[in-house]
Design a protein around this motif. Structure first.
Motif, mmCIF file in Angstrom:
data_model
loop_
_atom_site.group_PDB
_atom_site.id
_atom_site.type_symbol
_atom_site.label_atom_id
_atom_site.label_comp_id
_atom_site.label_asym_id
_atom_site.label_seq_id
_atom_site.Cartn_x
_atom_site.Cartn_y
_atom_site.Cartn_z
ATOM 1 N N ARG A 138 0.826 -1.206 0.000
ATOM 2 C CA ARG A 138 0.000 0.000 0.000
ATOM 3 C C ARG A 138 0.861 1.257 0.000
ATOM 4 O O ARG A 138 0.442 2.304 -0.481
ATOM 5 C CB ARG A 138 -0.919 0.002 1.222
ATOM 6 N N GLU A 139 2.056 1.141 0.556
ATOM 7 C CA GLU A 139 2.946 2.286 0.624
ATOM 8 C C GLU A 139 3.739 2.430 -0.673
ATOM 9 O O GLU A 139 3.998 1.450 -1.378
ATOM 10 C CB GLU A 139 3.941 2.154 1.794
ATOM 11 N N VAL A 140 4.135 3.646 -0.977
ATOM 12 C CA VAL A 140 5.029 3.899 -2.111
ATOM 13 C C VAL A 140 6.453 3.544 -1.686
ATOM 14 O O VAL A 140 6.898 3.889 -0.591
ATOM 15 C CB VAL A 140 4.955 5.375 -2.540
ATOM 16 N N ALA A 141 7.161 2.820 -2.537
ATOM 17 C CA ALA A 141 8.531 2.415 -2.214
ATOM 18 C C ALA A 141 9.489 3.593 -2.389
ATOM 19 O O ALA A 141 9.361 4.382 -3.326
ATOM 20 C CB ALA A 141 8.966 1.268 -3.113
ATOM 21 N N ALA A 142 10.441 3.695 -1.486
ATOM 22 C CA ALA A 142 11.480 4.718 -1.586
ATOM 23 C C ALA A 142 12.673 4.147 -2.347
ATOM 24 O O ALA A 142 13.192 3.089 -1.985
ATOM 25 C CB ALA A 142 11.915 5.175 -0.191
ATOM 26 N N VAL A 143 13.116 4.790 -3.407
ATOM 27 C CA VAL A 143 14.222 4.327 -4.234
ATOM 28 C C VAL A 143 15.334 5.365 -4.209
ATOM 29 O O VAL A 143 15.095 6.555 -4.419
ATOM 30 C CB VAL A 143 13.758 4.086 -5.693
ATOM 31 N N GLN A 144 16.554 4.903 -3.962
ATOM 32 C CA GLN A 144 17.708 5.798 -3.919
ATOM 33 C C GLN A 144 18.524 5.751 -5.203
ATOM 34 O O GLN A 144 19.232 6.693 -5.523
ATOM 35 C CB GLN A 144 18.609 5.417 -2.729
ATOM 36 N N ASP A 145 18.440 4.638 -5.931
ATOM 37 C CA ASP A 145 19.298 4.446 -7.098
ATOM 38 C C ASP A 145 18.473 3.814 -8.221
ATOM 39 O O ASP A 145 18.133 2.634 -8.171
ATOM 40 C CB ASP A 145 20.488 3.551 -6.729
ATOM 41 N N ILE A 146 18.143 4.585 -9.250
ATOM 42 C CA ILE A 146 17.322 4.056 -10.349
ATOM 43 C C ILE A 146 18.138 3.246 -11.347
ATOM 44 O O ILE A 146 17.576 2.625 -12.245
ATOM 45 C CB ILE A 146 16.576 5.184 -11.087
ATOM 46 N N VAL A 147 19.455 3.224 -11.192
ATOM 47 C CA VAL A 147 20.307 2.435 -12.077
ATOM 48 C C VAL A 147 20.357 0.982 -11.622
ATOM 49 O O VAL A 147 20.267 0.046 -12.414
ATOM 50 C CB VAL A 147 21.721 3.033 -12.157
ATOM 51 N N THR A 148 20.490 0.779 -10.320
ATOM 52 C CA THR A 148 20.665 -0.576 -9.791
ATOM 53 C C THR A 148 19.373 -1.167 -9.215
ATOM 54 O O THR A 148 19.373 -2.304 -8.767
ATOM 55 C CB THR A 148 21.740 -0.603 -8.684
#
Length: 240
Positions: free
Chosen positions: A224-234
């Motif tokens: 239900r929560e939006v995922a937090a992403v730090q690196d869109i390459v990996t």
């Protein structure tokens, strides 16, 4: 009461629910070194087949197959999982004691009231477990993440799919620990498939979701929560 720190906890309405929906993922986490457990809310005593005593023995065998470090049953009445504060506090107390980082719940809609009510009161229990002034033993604790298994809700588009190709055969073995729940004859028209039919049923669903990420077998989940992403390459994506 047992106290430990789990990495993953599956909260399920009945013995065998975890095995059918997300045991491949549970086993994959166990192989990776994470501590996994199952909290069954009922003993399945209202079911058509098998006694509570038999299903308890079956659950114990499945625990060993899945590599769980902990499994317990709250013995809430089967077909009586309801929105009662008593039940929410029971679950919340075990969350405090077991301290799971991630909780797996059944999807919040479905055919069986016990299943979707488990999702709802399980979510609320995770929240209540973190409230300091509730009449519960232990230190307040909330899981870092709650995810919902949707294997048997194929119309729901998953947030992510876990590759369980290497765990698929062992998943079947875990399910078959519940021998009381399967017919010995070909029986494809009701809720009690034959053992021969089990591979086809479980396999077809797992293949459907595996294809979404380019693998043979997969188990789907929704968040239900939006995922937090730090690196869109990996960041992980569908296999190519």
């Amino acid at each position: 009461m047992t106290r430990m720190e789990l990495d993953v906890l599956s909260i399920a309405a009945h013995p065998d629910d975890t095995e059918l929906t997300c045991s491949g993922t549970i086993m994959k986490m166990a192989v990776a070194g994470y501590k996994a457990g199952v909290l069954d809310l009922t003993a399945g005593e209202a079911g058509t087949r098998g006694s509570p005593e038999l299903r308890e023995r079956e659950a114990s065998r499945a625990k060993r197959v899945m590599g769980l470090v902990h499994r317990e049953n709250l013995f809430i009445p089967d077909s009586g999982v309801e929105h009662l504060r008593e039940y929410k506090l029971k679950i919340a107390g075990r969350i405090r004691a077991l301290k799971p980082q991630t909780v797996i719940l059944p999807y919040w809609e479905g055919r069986h009231p016990d299943h979707y009510t488990t999702a709802q009161i399980g979510y609320e229990a995770c929240f209540l477990a973190g409230l300091k002034n509730l009449p519960l033993e232990g230190i307040p604790w909330r899981p870092r993440k709650i995810i919902y298994s949707t294997l048997y809700v194929p119309a729901v588009r998953p947030s992510f799919v876990v590759d369980i190709t290497e765990q698929f055969e062992k998943k079947l073995k875990a399910i078959l620990c519940y021998s009381s729940q399967f017919s010995r004859r070909q029986d494809t028209q009701n809720l009690f498939p034959s053992r021969a039919d089990l591979r086809e049923r479980v396999g077809s669903l797992s293949r459907h979701f595996g294809l979404m990420i380019g693998v043979r077998y997969g188990e789907p989940f929704v968040t239900r929560e939006v995922a937090a992403v730090q690196d869109i390459v990996t960041m992980p994506v569908r296999s190519i």
